[in-house]
Write a protein that holds these residues in place. Structure first.
Motif, mmCIF file in Angstrom:
data_model
loop_
_atom_site.group_PDB
_atom_site.id
_atom_site.type_symbol
_atom_site.label_atom_id
_atom_site.label_comp_id
_atom_site.label_asym_id
_atom_site.label_seq_id
_atom_site.Cartn_x
_atom_site.Cartn_y
_atom_site.Cartn_z
ATOM 1 N N GLU A 3 32.654 2.985 -46.647
ATOM 2 C CA GLU A 3 31.677 2.300 -47.477
ATOM 3 C C GLU A 3 32.105 0.855 -47.741
ATOM 4 O OE1 GLU A 3 30.146 5.929 -50.318
ATOM 5 O OE2 GLU A 3 32.086 5.022 -50.718
ATOM 6 N N SER A 4 31.145 0.028 -48.102
ATOM 7 C CA SER A 4 31.434 -1.351 -48.480
ATOM 8 C C SER A 4 32.066 -1.374 -49.870
ATOM 9 C CB SER A 4 30.153 -2.182 -48.474
ATOM 10 O OG SER A 4 29.290 -1.754 -49.521
ATOM 11 N N LEU A 5 32.662 -2.506 -50.227
ATOM 12 C CA LEU A 5 33.256 -2.621 -51.559
ATOM 13 C C LEU A 5 32.190 -2.489 -52.647
ATOM 14 C CD1 LEU A 5 35.999 -5.409 -51.397
ATOM 15 C CD2 LEU A 5 36.259 -2.933 -51.341
ATOM 16 N N GLU A 6 31.002 -3.013 -52.390
ATOM 17 C CA GLU A 6 29.918 -2.896 -53.363
ATOM 18 C C GLU A 6 29.573 -1.432 -53.614
ATOM 19 O OE1 GLU A 6 29.937 -4.928 -50.803
ATOM 20 O OE2 GLU A 6 29.842 -6.944 -51.701
ATOM 21 N N GLU A 7 29.524 -0.621 -52.540
ATOM 22 C CA GLU A 7 29.224 0.807 -52.679
ATOM 23 C C GLU A 7 30.362 1.543 -53.383
ATOM 24 O OE1 GLU A 7 26.414 1.644 -48.780
ATOM 25 O OE2 GLU A 7 28.587 1.404 -48.495
ATOM 26 N N ILE A 8 31.613 1.195 -53.042
ATOM 27 C CA ILE A 8 32.767 1.831 -53.701
ATOM 28 C C ILE A 8 32.770 1.493 -55.183
ATOM 29 C CG2 ILE A 8 35.285 1.881 -53.825
ATOM 30 C CD1 ILE A 8 35.322 1.332 -50.802
ATOM 31 N N LYS A 9 32.533 0.232 -55.503
ATOM 32 C CA LYS A 9 32.480 -0.196 -56.901
ATOM 33 C C LYS A 9 31.413 0.577 -57.664
ATOM 34 C CE LYS A 9 31.159 -4.152 -59.770
ATOM 35 N NZ LYS A 9 30.717 -5.563 -59.795
ATOM 36 N N ALA A 10 30.227 0.701 -57.094
ATOM 37 C CA ALA A 10 29.124 1.383 -57.769
ATOM 38 C C ALA A 10 29.455 2.849 -58.004
ATOM 39 C CB ALA A 10 27.849 1.243 -56.937
ATOM 40 N N ASN A 26 37.326 -13.319 -50.641
ATOM 41 C CA ASN A 26 38.389 -13.982 -49.884
ATOM 42 C C ASN A 26 37.717 -14.858 -48.836
ATOM 43 O OD1 ASN A 26 40.465 -14.725 -48.149
ATOM 44 N ND2 ASN A 26 41.535 -12.774 -48.317
ATOM 45 N N GLY A 27 37.872 -16.175 -48.989
ATOM 46 C CA GLY A 27 37.214 -17.103 -48.082
ATOM 47 C C GLY A 27 37.975 -17.390 -46.806
ATOM 48 N N SER A 28 39.120 -16.744 -46.597
ATOM 49 C CA SER A 28 39.900 -16.978 -45.386
ATOM 50 C C SER A 28 39.237 -16.293 -44.194
ATOM 51 C CB SER A 28 41.321 -16.434 -45.567
ATOM 52 O OG SER A 28 41.318 -15.018 -45.534
ATOM 53 N N PRO A 29 39.689 -16.582 -42.970
ATOM 54 C CA PRO A 29 39.087 -15.937 -41.790
ATOM 55 C C PRO A 29 39.157 -14.410 -41.828
ATOM 56 C CG PRO A 29 40.386 -17.831 -41.125
ATOM 57 C CD PRO A 29 40.645 -17.638 -42.585
ATOM 58 N N SER A 30 40.130 -13.846 -42.564
ATOM 59 C CA SER A 30 40.246 -12.388 -42.617
ATOM 60 C C SER A 30 39.100 -11.746 -43.385
ATOM 61 C CB SER A 30 41.568 -11.983 -43.270
ATOM 62 O OG SER A 30 41.551 -12.264 -44.663
ATOM 63 N N GLN A 31 38.497 -12.522 -44.328
ATOM 64 C CA GLN A 31 37.398 -11.999 -45.148
ATOM 65 C C GLN A 31 37.800 -10.691 -45.834
ATOM 66 O OE1 GLN A 31 33.926 -13.497 -45.439
ATOM 67 N NE2 GLN A 31 35.397 -15.102 -45.019
ATOM 68 N N GLN A 32 39.064 -10.605 -46.235
ATOM 69 C CA GLN A 32 39.567 -9.370 -46.839
ATOM 70 C C GLN A 32 39.337 -9.413 -48.351
ATOM 71 O OE1 GLN A 32 43.889 -8.092 -46.652
ATOM 72 N NE2 GLN A 32 43.044 -6.816 -45.032
ATOM 73 N N HIS A 33 38.137 -9.074 -48.759
ATOM 74 C CA HIS A 33 37.776 -9.077 -50.170
ATOM 75 C C HIS A 33 38.489 -7.919 -50.884
ATOM 76 C CE1 HIS A 33 35.013 -11.897 -48.568
ATOM 77 N NE2 HIS A 33 34.162 -11.003 -48.088
ATOM 78 N N SER A 34 38.543 -7.982 -52.211
ATOM 79 C CA SER A 34 39.313 -6.990 -52.951
ATOM 80 C C SER A 34 38.614 -6.602 -54.238
ATOM 81 C CB SER A 34 40.715 -7.533 -53.251
ATOM 82 O OG SER A 34 40.637 -8.764 -53.948
ATOM 83 N N LEU A 35 39.073 -5.486 -54.818
ATOM 84 C CA LEU A 35 38.569 -4.995 -56.087
ATOM 85 C C LEU A 35 39.563 -5.321 -57.189
ATOM 86 C CD1 LEU A 35 37.313 -1.417 -55.077
ATOM 87 C CD2 LEU A 35 35.893 -3.433 -55.504
ATOM 88 N N LYS A 114 41.392 7.900 -41.491
ATOM 89 C CA LYS A 114 41.798 6.794 -40.609
ATOM 90 C C LYS A 114 40.907 5.564 -40.808
ATOM 91 C CE LYS A 114 44.011 9.638 -37.095
ATOM 92 N NZ LYS A 114 44.097 10.809 -37.977
ATOM 93 N N HIS A 115 40.778 5.161 -42.085
ATOM 94 C CA HIS A 115 40.068 3.917 -42.370
ATOM 95 C C HIS A 115 40.802 3.139 -43.458
ATOM 96 C CE1 HIS A 115 37.373 6.336 -45.375
ATOM 97 N NE2 HIS A 115 38.480 5.960 -45.946
ATOM 98 N N GLY A 116 40.399 1.884 -43.636
ATOM 99 C CA GLY A 116 41.033 0.984 -44.581
ATOM 100 C C GLY A 116 41.280 -0.363 -43.925
ATOM 101 N N PRO A 117 41.831 -1.322 -44.645
ATOM 102 C CA PRO A 117 42.313 -1.149 -46.011
ATOM 103 C C PRO A 117 41.236 -1.410 -47.059
ATOM 104 C CG PRO A 117 42.869 -3.347 -45.262
ATOM 105 C CD PRO A 117 42.166 -2.668 -44.103
ATOM 106 N N VAL A 118 41.459 -0.833 -48.237
ATOM 107 C CA VAL A 118 40.787 -1.244 -49.452
ATOM 108 C C VAL A 118 41.851 -1.941 -50.294
ATOM 109 C CG1 VAL A 118 39.678 -0.499 -51.581
ATOM 110 C CG2 VAL A 118 39.065 0.579 -49.406
ATOM 111 N N VAL A 119 41.587 -3.189 -50.658
ATOM 112 C CA VAL A 119 42.567 -3.991 -51.396
ATOM 113 C C VAL A 119 42.211 -3.948 -52.877
ATOM 114 C CG1 VAL A 119 43.685 -6.233 -51.614
ATOM 115 C CG2 VAL A 119 42.828 -5.474 -49.380
#
Length: 221
Positions: A3-10, A26-35, A114-119
């Protein structure tokens, strides 16, 4: 597919009303947003992330600290002012002060799915010595040594940690070497095997002594 972070948050907010969660972009090329999760409910949220059937984030691969200093941000805004007896819209520069804080950041994966990461982030109220955060080691045992390292180098005090003590520096060491305002002590005269830039600093403590040709040579004082 995870799921997306928005879905996990909800879903977390639906399962535990009253929790506070923000998505940190996260505005870097990784786009690794976090909660960013609130400290009061952090352990409960962590347990949800671990046992939820759709997530099963059962492995914490990494935990690290971040130091954010006090900062002042300038921004240009448009305001209405009286100019020559007429109201006009003018641009004005305003400053906004943000006090510093410390963070602990956890990277979570699911070995089951076998999924992730969630930061996930935890944030202190300030940069005081022993600034408290709840320990997530009771949820992910792999965080134990890494929280000790954060405690040692950043000074975050993890409440509920089973064995919180220094892991890199000695017990009597003062200060936290990974903080951005840390200044290393000028004690290089005690360096037993100086080399490179350490040698240059050590030489500042050497006393000059005359040689046979009259020149001076630096020797340890």
């Amino acid at each position: 597919m995870m799921e997306s972070l928005e879905e996990i948050k909800a879903r977390i907010q639906a399962a535990a009303p009253g929790v506070k969660i923000d998505i940190v972009a996260n505005g870097s090329p990784s786009q690794q947003h976090s909660l960013l999760i609130d400290n009061e409910h952090a352990v409960g949220i962590a347990k949800f992330l671990r046992v939820d059937p759709a997530l099963r984030l059962d492995f914490c691969s990494n935990a690290t600290g971040v130091d954010w200093l006090d900062r002042t941000v300038k921004k240009t805004v448009k305001v209405k002012k009286l100019v020559e007896d007429a109201e006009k819209e003018v641009e004005e520069t305003q400053e906004q002060f943000f006090p510093g804080y410390l963070e602990a950041v956890y990277h979570l994966y699911s070995m089951t799915h076998k999924h992730g990461p969630v930061v996930v982030r935890l944030r202190t109220q300030d940069r005081a010595d022993r600034a408290p955060l709840p320990s997530l080691t009771p949820v992910w045992r792999s965080a134990e040594f890494q929280e000790r390292e954060i405690y040692d180098l950043y000074g975050i005090h993890f409440e509920g940690h089973p064995d919180l003590r220094r892991i890199l520096m000695w017990d009597e060491f003062i200060d936290f070497p990974m903080r951005k305002d840390y200044r290393e002590p000028d004690d290089y005269e005690y360096e037993p095997t100086p080399h490179d830039d350490v040698l240059l600093k050590a030489k500042q403590h050497y006393a000059p002594r005359p040689t046979q040709d009259g020149a001076e040579k630096l020797t340890p004082s």
